[in-house]
Motif scaffolding. Structure first.
Motif, mmCIF file in Angstrom:
data_model
loop_
_atom_site.group_PDB
_atom_site.id
_atom_site.type_symbol
_atom_site.label_atom_id
_atom_site.label_comp_id
_atom_site.label_asym_id
_atom_site.label_seq_id
_atom_site.Cartn_x
_atom_site.Cartn_y
_atom_site.Cartn_z
ATOM 1 N N PRO A 185 0.833 -1.199 0.000
ATOM 2 C CA PRO A 185 0.000 0.000 0.000
ATOM 3 C C PRO A 185 0.874 1.257 0.000
ATOM 4 C CG PRO A 185 -0.896 -1.596 1.533
ATOM 5 C CD PRO A 185 0.433 -2.131 1.085
ATOM 6 N N LEU B 262 -1.167 8.178 -0.082
ATOM 7 C CA LEU B 262 -2.447 8.756 -0.497
ATOM 8 C C LEU B 262 -2.372 10.274 -0.387
ATOM 9 C CD1 LEU B 262 -4.940 6.368 1.342
ATOM 10 C CD2 LEU B 262 -4.628 6.549 -1.131
ATOM 11 N N MET C 202 -6.667 11.642 3.000
ATOM 12 C CA MET C 202 -6.516 11.026 4.320
ATOM 13 C C MET C 202 -7.262 11.822 5.389
ATOM 14 S SD MET C 202 -2.717 9.362 4.521
ATOM 15 C CE MET C 202 -1.779 10.831 4.100
ATOM 16 N N GLN D 240 -4.521 -0.325 -4.199
ATOM 17 C CA GLN D 240 -3.567 0.159 -3.203
ATOM 18 C C GLN D 240 -2.324 0.855 -3.745
ATOM 19 O OE1 GLN D 240 -4.411 -3.001 -3.758
ATOM 20 N NE2 GLN D 240 -2.598 -4.237 -4.048
ATOM 21 N N PRO E 291 -6.798 2.697 -0.598
ATOM 22 C CA PRO E 291 -6.151 1.726 0.278
ATOM 23 C C PRO E 291 -6.391 0.308 -0.202
ATOM 24 C CG PRO E 291 -8.223 2.414 1.240
ATOM 25 C CD PRO E 291 -8.056 3.207 -0.032
ATOM 26 N N ALA F 89 -12.664 1.049 1.748
ATOM 27 C CA ALA F 89 -11.723 1.135 0.628
ATOM 28 C C ALA F 89 -12.374 1.811 -0.581
ATOM 29 C CB ALA F 89 -11.223 -0.256 0.253
ATOM 30 N N THR G 280 -12.697 5.622 0.202
ATOM 31 C CA THR G 280 -11.419 6.329 0.066
ATOM 32 C C THR G 280 -10.993 6.401 -1.398
ATOM 33 O OG1 THR G 280 -10.833 5.429 2.238
ATOM 34 C CG2 THR G 280 -9.086 6.498 1.007
ATOM 35 N N SER G 281 -11.305 5.363 -2.169
ATOM 36 C CA SER G 281 -11.030 5.405 -3.613
ATOM 37 C C SER G 281 -11.831 6.504 -4.286
ATOM 38 C CB SER G 281 -11.349 4.048 -4.244
ATOM 39 O OG SER G 281 -10.520 3.025 -3.729
#
Length: 357
Positions: A10, A13, A18, A192, A197, A240, A243-244
């Protein structure tokens, strides 16, 4: 303390992503609920998933009426299995370009489902280059390649034309450079590196290549089932995917893939120039095939390793160690890595040269 994160995955970012994700862990959009505890069938998550899918097609400039976007689990390694299970006909065959460890793993998995034709391989030179002259058989069920090789630091600069379905593993360079993405019928990428993530895998598929559902194909492995169930045949990786989605927003806000490519070209050019001119270091990939995402290099004198590693640690440079199978160093320059981190690494390399020449 500023840490310069060159991890291959990973990976780094964007800072604002974040911060937004951290806030959502405590309270998602003032709902009073954490992103970690909301239902995957809640209106909040359905909106997140819809936006993520829409952003993928928008950034890749692909038509929504032809392509479907999936966010599944299992990593790219799961797709090594799912692709032949869905695309290889009974008694059929598939064509693969073998340019690295992950491509080689894909070849091995596909062999369990039919004949695999390795159209070319760079294994003879430890995957240090990209094969150029090869023929893709017209009677194969599909052609598979890997656009960027994280371990060995090579990247395909151009892609072959083929009349059969074209599958590409873009795990380590998706959204990093402008391409005609419509030349591909199926793109897949572990999140990742340039998306988000670990925990979800992006699949973009031209639906017409799926044909009729195969008898006996397990639902969990069936792309058509996942399309029909909107990536929710089983519980998706909610955090995930969220966050993507934030990362995709960040890419769009920053100017899209064209802006990412300009940033990445600058970072790679700076670091390769230092590697080529610093007498203590040398690159490990063929110059014409060097990756813009994963810069692999080594010390000419391995006896200097401990001293260089100590100096990197002093300046908070993290994740620079090469893959365990090849050694040396690997600087991963993914979209979110700022040019300042590359400049710091270059300063450390120059300082090391002054003290060890």
């Amino acid at each position: 303390m500023k840490v310069h994160n060159f991890s291959a995955g990973p990976s780094i970012l964007p800072e604002e992503v974040m911060q937004q994700a951290a806030k959502a862990v405590l309270n998602l959009n003032e709902t009073g609920l954490s992103i970690l505890e909301i239902s995957h069938r809640s209106p909040e998550f359905l909106a997140i998933l819809a936006e993520a899918k829409s952003l993928v097609l928008e950034l890749l400039d692909l038509p929504q009426n032809e392509y479907k976007v999936l966010f599944l689990q299992g990593g790219a390694s799961m797709e090594f299995l799912r692709i032949p299970m869905n695309l290889m006909q009974k008694g059929g065959k598939a064509a693969y370009l073998n340019t690295g460890t992950w491509a080689d793993n894909a070849v091995k998995e596909a062999k369990a489902f039919g004949e695999v034709i390795e159209v070319a391989s760079s294994k003879d030179m430890h995957y240090s280059y990209i094969p150029k002259a090869y023929t893709i058989p017209d009677d194969a069920d599909y052609f598979h390649c890997t656009s960027n090789n994280t371990i060995y630091g090579t990247q395909m600069r151009s892609f072959p034309e083929t009349a059969i379905p074209f599958v590409c593993d873009m795990s380590s360079d998706i959204f990093s450079r402008k391409l005609d993405f419509s030349q591909f019928d199926l793109i897949y990428a572990g999140a990742q590196k340039n998306i988000g993530p670990a925990g979800t895998t992006l699949i973009v598929i031209r639906e017409r290549i799926l044909g009729n559902p195969k008898n006996g194909l397990p639902n969990i492995m069936n792309y058509q089932m996942h399309i029909e169930r909107e990536s929710m045949y089983n519980t998706p990786a909610v955090f995930a995917i969220y966050t993507s989605m934030l990362t995709l927003r960040w890419i769009k806000k920053a100017g899209g893939i064209a802006a990412m490519e300009a940033r990445n070209n600058k970072k790679a050019a700076l670091l390769y120039e230092e590697i080529d001119h610093n007498p203590l270091f040398e690159g490990t990939a063929a110059k014409e095939d060097r990756s813009l995402m994963n810069v692999t290099f080594r010390l000419k004198d391995a006896n200097h390793t401990e001293a260089f590693d100590t100096l990197c640690k002093t300046y908070h440079i993290s994740g620079l160690k090469g893959h365990r199978t090849v050694g040396g160093y690997r600087a991963s320059l993914y979209n979110a890595l700022p040019v300042e981190s590359v400049q710091m690494l270059i300063e450390v390399m120059q300082q090391f040269q002054r003290s060890h020449s």
